[in-house]
Design a protein around this motif. Structure first.
Motif, PDB file in Angstrom:
ATOM      1  N   GLY A  18       0.788  -1.225   0.000  1.00  0.00           N
ATOM      2  CA  GLY A  18       0.000   0.000   0.000  1.00  0.00           C
ATOM      3  C   GLY A  18       0.815   1.268   0.000  1.00  0.00           C
ATOM      4  N   GLY A  19       2.118   1.164  -0.307  1.00  0.00           N
ATOM      5  CA  GLY A  19       2.983   2.333  -0.328  1.00  0.00           C
ATOM      6  C   GLY A  19       3.050   3.001  -1.690  1.00  0.00           C
ATOM      7  N   LEU A  20       3.806   4.091  -1.749  1.00  0.00           N
ATOM      8  CA  LEU A  20       3.967   4.869  -2.979  1.00  0.00           C
ATOM      9  C   LEU A  20       5.389   4.741  -3.498  1.00  0.00           C
ATOM     10  N   VAL A  21       5.521   4.521  -4.796  1.00  0.00           N
ATOM     11  CA  VAL A  21       6.812   4.368  -5.453  1.00  0.00           C
ATOM     12  C   VAL A  21       6.926   5.379  -6.585  1.00  0.00           C
ATOM     13  N   ALA A  22       8.024   6.121  -6.621  1.00  0.00           N
ATOM     14  CA  ALA A  22       8.312   6.984  -7.769  1.00  0.00           C
ATOM     15  C   ALA A  22       9.039   6.145  -8.801  1.00  0.00           C
ATOM     16  N   LEU A  23       8.514   6.122 -10.009  1.00  0.00           N
ATOM     17  CA  LEU A  23       9.087   5.279 -11.052  1.00  0.00           C
ATOM     18  C   LEU A  23       9.347   6.076 -12.318  1.00  0.00           C
ATOM     19  N   PRO A  24      10.420   5.720 -13.028  1.00  0.00           N
ATOM     20  CA  PRO A  24      10.717   6.426 -14.275  1.00  0.00           C
ATOM     21  C   PRO A  24       9.860   5.894 -15.410  1.00  0.00           C
ATOM     22  N   THR A  25       9.445   6.787 -16.290  1.00  0.00           N
ATOM     23  CA  THR A  25       8.852   6.387 -17.558  1.00  0.00           C
ATOM     24  C   THR A  25       9.584   7.164 -18.645  1.00  0.00           C
ATOM     25  N   GLU A  26       9.239   6.910 -19.893  1.00  0.00           N
ATOM     26  CA  GLU A  26       9.878   7.651 -20.973  1.00  0.00           C
ATOM     27  C   GLU A  26       9.440   9.110 -20.998  1.00  0.00           C
ATOM     28  N   THR A  27       8.283   9.416 -20.375  1.00  0.00           N
ATOM     29  CA  THR A  27       7.758  10.786 -20.407  1.00  0.00           C
ATOM     30  C   THR A  27       8.287  11.588 -19.229  1.00  0.00           C
ATOM     31  N   TYR A  29       8.728  11.221 -14.518  1.00  0.00           N
ATOM     32  CA  TYR A  29       8.641  10.291 -13.388  1.00  0.00           C
ATOM     33  C   TYR A  29       7.224  10.309 -12.830  1.00  0.00           C
ATOM     34  N   GLY A  30       6.716   9.116 -12.482  1.00  0.00           N
ATOM     35  CA  GLY A  30       5.379   8.999 -11.939  1.00  0.00           C
ATOM     36  C   GLY A  30       5.393   8.645 -10.469  1.00  0.00           C
ATOM     37  N   LEU A  31       4.326   9.019  -9.780  1.00  0.00           N
ATOM     38  CA  LEU A  31       4.135   8.651  -8.377  1.00  0.00           C
ATOM     39  C   LEU A  31       3.126   7.512  -8.358  1.00  0.00           C
ATOM     40  N   GLY A  32       3.614   6.287  -8.157  1.00  0.00           N
ATOM     41  CA  GLY A  32       2.808   5.113  -8.377  1.00  0.00           C
ATOM     42  C   GLY A  32       2.233   4.470  -7.129  1.00  0.00           C
ATOM     43  N   ALA A  33       1.026   3.911  -7.293  1.00  0.00           N
ATOM     44  CA  ALA A  33       0.361   3.126  -6.249  1.00  0.00           C
ATOM     45  C   ALA A  33      -0.332   1.948  -6.911  1.00  0.00           C
ATOM     46  N   ASN A  34      -0.615   0.911  -6.119  1.00  0.00           N
ATOM     47  CA  ASN A  34      -1.393  -0.221  -6.585  1.00  0.00           C
ATOM     48  C   ASN A  34      -2.737   0.292  -7.089  1.00  0.00           C
ATOM     49  N   ALA A  35      -3.018   0.081  -8.371  1.00  0.00           N
ATOM     50  CA  ALA A  35      -4.226   0.643  -8.979  1.00  0.00           C
ATOM     51  C   ALA A  35      -5.507   0.092  -8.372  1.00  0.00           C
ATOM     52  N   GLU A  36      -5.438  -1.064  -7.697  1.00  0.00           N
ATOM     53  CA  GLU A  36      -6.632  -1.674  -7.111  1.00  0.00           C
ATOM     54  C   GLU A  36      -6.783  -1.381  -5.621  1.00  0.00           C
ATOM     55  N   SER A 125       5.963  -5.937 -14.370  1.00  0.00           N
ATOM     56  CA  SER A 125       6.037  -7.388 -14.499  1.00  0.00           C
ATOM     57  C   SER A 125       6.179  -8.066 -13.141  1.00  0.00           C
ATOM     58  N   VAL A 126       7.087  -7.575 -12.319  1.00  0.00           N
ATOM     59  CA  VAL A 126       7.313  -8.171 -10.999  1.00  0.00           C
ATOM     60  C   VAL A 126       6.113  -7.941 -10.093  1.00  0.00           C
ATOM     61  N   PHE A 127       5.541  -6.752 -10.151  1.00  0.00           N
ATOM     62  CA  PHE A 127       4.387  -6.433  -9.313  1.00  0.00           C
ATOM     63  C   PHE A 127       3.175  -7.260  -9.717  1.00  0.00           C
ATOM     64  N   GLY A 128       2.980  -7.411 -11.022  1.00  0.00           N
ATOM     65  CA  GLY A 128       1.912  -8.261 -11.509  1.00  0.00           C
ATOM     66  C   GLY A 128       0.541  -7.615 -11.570  1.00  0.00           C
ATOM     67  N   GLY A 129       0.477  -6.301 -11.463  1.00  0.00           N
ATOM     68  CA  GLY A 129      -0.808  -5.600 -11.521  1.00  0.00           C
ATOM     69  C   GLY A 129      -0.659  -4.266 -12.204  1.00  0.00           C
ATOM     70  N   GLY A 130      -1.692  -3.441 -12.094  1.00  0.00           N
ATOM     71  CA  GLY A 130      -1.649  -2.100 -12.647  1.00  0.00           C
ATOM     72  C   GLY A 130      -1.161  -1.097 -11.619  1.00  0.00           C
ATOM     73  N   VAL A 131      -0.576  -0.020 -12.096  1.00  0.00           N
ATOM     74  CA  VAL A 131      -0.044   1.033 -11.221  1.00  0.00           C
ATOM     75  C   VAL A 131      -0.601   2.376 -11.662  1.00  0.00           C
ATOM     76  N   THR A 132      -1.328   3.035 -10.766  1.00  0.00           N
ATOM     77  CA  THR A 132      -1.750   4.405 -11.047  1.00  0.00           C
ATOM     78  C   THR A 132      -0.564   5.324 -10.795  1.00  0.00           C
ATOM     79  N   ALA A 133      -0.293   6.216 -11.735  1.00  0.00           N
ATOM     80  CA  ALA A 133       0.912   7.031 -11.576  1.00  0.00           C
ATOM     81  C   ALA A 133       0.789   8.363 -12.297  1.00  0.00           C
ATOM     82  N   PRO A 134       0.349   9.411 -11.599  1.00  0.00           N
ATOM     83  CA  PRO A 134       0.470  10.765 -12.136  1.00  0.00           C
ATOM     84  C   PRO A 134       1.924  11.216 -11.976  1.00  0.00           C
ATOM     85  N   SER A 135       2.258  12.367 -12.482  1.00  0.00           N
ATOM     86  CA  SER A 135       3.626  12.870 -12.333  1.00  0.00           C
ATOM     87  C   SER A 135       3.978  13.046 -10.856  1.00  0.00           C
ATOM     88  N   ALA A 136       5.229  12.755 -10.525  1.00  0.00           N
ATOM     89  CA  ALA A 136       5.673  12.734  -9.128  1.00  0.00           C
ATOM     90  C   ALA A 136       6.109  14.122  -8.667  1.00  0.00           C
TER      91      ALA A 136
END
Length: 324
Positions: A18-27, A29-36, A125-136
């Protein structure tokens, strides 16, 4: 930049908890959470200071997962996904049951994309689900294109930061509404209108407003601390020098047609002639002028074709009315 496998596994564990992860994308960086996880998604809004009615984007690991997250996938959506995923294209579709209303701002539509970054894809892939991620970043502020930008902007609000190096595209994804009979660009971005039209074989509108709420529509968005003033290219130097003489600390985004022109200003950044290079560097230029203490930034809009359309969109939003 090489991200260790252990970092990916740690980040996936943070998401599962249930934590938040900042992740890089090509566009950006996003602030990600478990989408569910509705509670984790709600925390994104708290950390960013983002209005809860402002929808988020769900990031998935591949186009083959699309049916798991949306109610139905029209042929147009599948065609665009086939051509542009992974990549900086977001599709707006009917919300599936897995997506909580907290992630959609209460809407029955959801924005979905597959990021084109090896670290983001490995995490999905490792997480196995969707990640909601607006800009961080804080809501309405300049989007982050490096891990250091995220740390400076959000600090302890993020539980884990994945460092994937600088973002290659530098502006957010293009958002296309495919819920109706006619696809519509709701936000210009990393996939150009011309490329979309070539695939679809039809012209696409870019309305100033839309019936569907999506990221980036706030009147003031992508904005530095300094006030941004937009002018015609030939007026850039005059506008900047006049404001500087009146006592303001002026930063200038000098257009390519004026490259090498001396400007009496607090700071000057010569923007590249390549729209891809300009897009990649845009948010960094705005952050740099903030860090140099500018209180006014004078910029001109590029030609609104190709990536120039996305850059012009971001500059207009950066120069929009500030919240009172």
């Amino acid at each position: 930049m090489t991200t260790r496998t252990s970092d990916i596994e740690t980040a996936a564990g943070v998401l599962r908890a249930g934590g938040l992860v900042a992740l890089p994308t090509e566009t950006v960086y996003g602030l990600g959470a478990n989408a569910e996880d509705a509670a984790a998604v709600a925390r994104i809004f708290q950390v960013k200071g983002r209005p809860p009615t402002h929808p988020l984007i769900v990031h998935i690991g591949g186009a083959e997962q699309l049916d798991d997250w949306v109610e139905d996938v029209p042929a147009t959506a599948r065609l665009l996904a086939e051509h542009f995923w992974p990549g900086p294209l977001t599709l707006v579709l009917r919300r599936g049951r897995r997506v909580p209303l907290e992630a959609t701002g209460g809407l029955e539509t959801v924005a979905v994309r597959v990021p084109d970054h090896p670290v983001a894809l490995a995490l999905l892939s490792v997480f196995g689900g969707g990640v909601t991620a607006p800009s961080a970043n804080r809501f309405g502020a300049v989007s982050p294109t490096t891990a250091d930008d995220v740390r400076t902007e959000l600090g302890d609000g993020v539980d884990f930061v994945l460092d994937g190096g600088p973002c290659e595209v530098g502006v957010e994804s293009t958002i296309v509404d495919v819920t109706g009979d006619t696809p519509t660009i709701l936000r210009p971005g990393g996939v150009t209108r011309e490329d979309l039209e070539a695939v679809l074989g039809r012209p696409l509108a870019v309305p100033a407003t839309s019936r569907v709420r999506v990221p980036g529509q706030h009147p003031s968005h992508y904005a530095p601390s300094a006030r941004v003033v937009l002018v015609e290219p030939e007026k850039t130097v005059t506008e900047a020098e006049t404001a500087q003489e009146l006592g303001q600390k002026v930063g200038v985004l000098l257009p390519p047609v004026l490259a090498g022109t001396p400007v009496k200003a607090h700071a000057v950044v010569e923007v590249p002639g390549s729209m891809a290079a300009y897009a990649r560097g845009l948010y960094g230029y705005l952050r740099e002028l903030d860090q140099l203490g500018c209180d006014l930034i004078v910029a001109s809009l590029p030609e609104e074709e190709g990536l120039g359309l996305a850059i012009a969109n971001r500059l207009r939003r950066a120069g929009g009315p500030r919240p009172s």
